[in-house]
Design an enzyme around this catalytic site. Sequence first.
Site, short mmCIF file in Angstrom:
data_model
loop_
_atom_site.label_atom_id
_atom_site.label_comp_id
_atom_site.label_asym_id
_atom_site.label_seq_id
_atom_site.Cartn_x
_atom_site.Cartn_y
_atom_site.Cartn_z
N ASP A 33 0.84 -1.20 0.00
CA ASP A 33 0.00 0.00 0.00
C ASP A 33 0.87 1.26 0.00
O ASP A 33 2.00 1.23 0.50
CB ASP A 33 -0.90 -0.03 1.25
CG ASP A 33 -2.05 0.95 1.15
OD1 ASP A 33 -2.31 1.47 0.03
OD2 ASP A 33 -2.69 1.21 2.18
N ASN A 81 -10.22 -2.98 -7.21
CA ASN A 81 -9.38 -1.95 -7.84
C ASN A 81 -9.88 -1.50 -9.22
O ASN A 81 -9.44 -0.48 -9.75
CB ASN A 81 -7.91 -2.41 -7.95
CG ASN A 81 -7.17 -2.38 -6.62
OD1 ASN A 81 -6.24 -3.15 -6.39
ND2 ASN A 81 -7.55 -1.48 -5.72
C1 FPP Z 1 -1.75 0.27 -3.45
O1 FPP Z 1 -1.29 1.59 -3.39
C2 FPP Z 1 -1.14 -0.40 -4.57
C3 FPP Z 1 -1.80 -0.98 -5.59
C4 FPP Z 1 -3.26 -1.01 -5.72
C5 FPP Z 1 -1.07 -1.61 -6.70
C6 FPP Z 1 0.07 -2.43 -6.26
C7 FPP Z 1 0.90 -2.77 -7.40
C8 FPP Z 1 2.25 -2.75 -7.38
C9 FPP Z 1 3.05 -2.43 -6.19
C10 FPP Z 1 3.03 -3.17 -8.55
C11 FPP Z 1 2.78 -4.60 -8.81
C12 FPP Z 1 3.70 -5.17 -9.70
C13 FPP Z 1 3.47 -6.26 -10.44
C14 FPP Z 1 4.59 -6.90 -11.09
C15 FPP Z 1 2.13 -6.85 -10.63
P1 FPP Z 1 -2.34 2.75 -3.61
O2 FPP Z 1 -2.35 3.10 -5.05
O3 FPP Z 1 -3.67 2.35 -3.05
O4 FPP Z 1 -1.67 3.88 -2.75
P2 FPP Z 1 -2.44 5.01 -1.92
O5 FPP Z 1 -3.23 4.30 -0.87
O6 FPP Z 1 -1.31 5.82 -1.37
O7 FPP Z 1 -3.28 5.79 -2.90
#
Ligand code: FPP
Length: 262
Positions: A33, A81
């Site tokens: 996250d 998502n």
């Molecule tokens: C949450 O942060 C993250 C995600 C929904 C996506 C996670 C994906 C990756 C780390 C890359 C994955 C890589 C591969 C190879 C599949 P957020 O966007 O919710 O952050 P925030 O809460 O700060 O907005």
Amino acid sequence: MFSFLNKDQTTGEVEERQLDETNIPAHVAIIMDGNGRWAQQRHLPRIAGHKQGMNTVKTVAMAASNLGVKVLTLYAFSTENWKRPSAEVNYLMKLPVDFFGTFVPDLVKNNIRVKVMGYTDQLPAATQKAVNDAIADTKDCTGMVLNFALNYGGRAEIVTAVQKLAEQVQTGQLTATDIDDDAIDRELMTADLGELRDPDLLIRTSGEERLSNFMLWQVAYSEFVFTQQHWPDFDQTALEQAIYEYQQRHRRFGGLATDNTK
Ligand code: FPP
């Protein structure tokens, strides 16, 4: 003994710590996250956070494998998502293509096998192909399993398992009383992990302390560690710190500690 330099997140104090090599959690699951907040702090678009987050996946996968973790499960995209703006969803769908396109040779070199759990048939064709190619290219690797939760949701997983069991009851393969923990385990997306299916340690980065529909059945007895770093800032030391914290816990699985005092 693995040693690492622990930095206290509040005081900044640094001290050397030892990890017990005989008590490395076999299955580590991570809710990655904070990509968006990491980007926002740098006045960058959210997708820059996801890109950096992908690089962190590489670092952490190598670190976990070197520490002797047997399964590393990463929550990369949830069934919820899809509600994000389409440009962000499209970017997230392209990440596995980039990741596996460049990283599979390193995974093979490190004997790491790729597994994916989730409703992958709903992913764009290019994402499905990248995932399936990575699974095929690493199928003979016998070291750590790098398990991506992609279009995964814990409740949906349980609903699907219950539907399959109901069908088996309907066709006479099972009776209702045959449905026990093992029967449910067999129908979940972690069934092929066998004894390693339940995470020993669940880490969530970025300060939020909730499960967000992740592995609801499998984390029944997991130890939870919440860290303040945003996922793009998570690294080998952060993983070692989380494992160190895990090693200070006394897992009882509903029973009593062996010396009966803890
Ligand atoms: C949450 O942060 C993250 C995600 C929904 C996506 C996670 C994906 C990756 C780390 C890359 C994955 C890589 C591969 C190879 C599949 P957020 O966007 O919710 O952050 P925030 O809460 O700060 O907005």
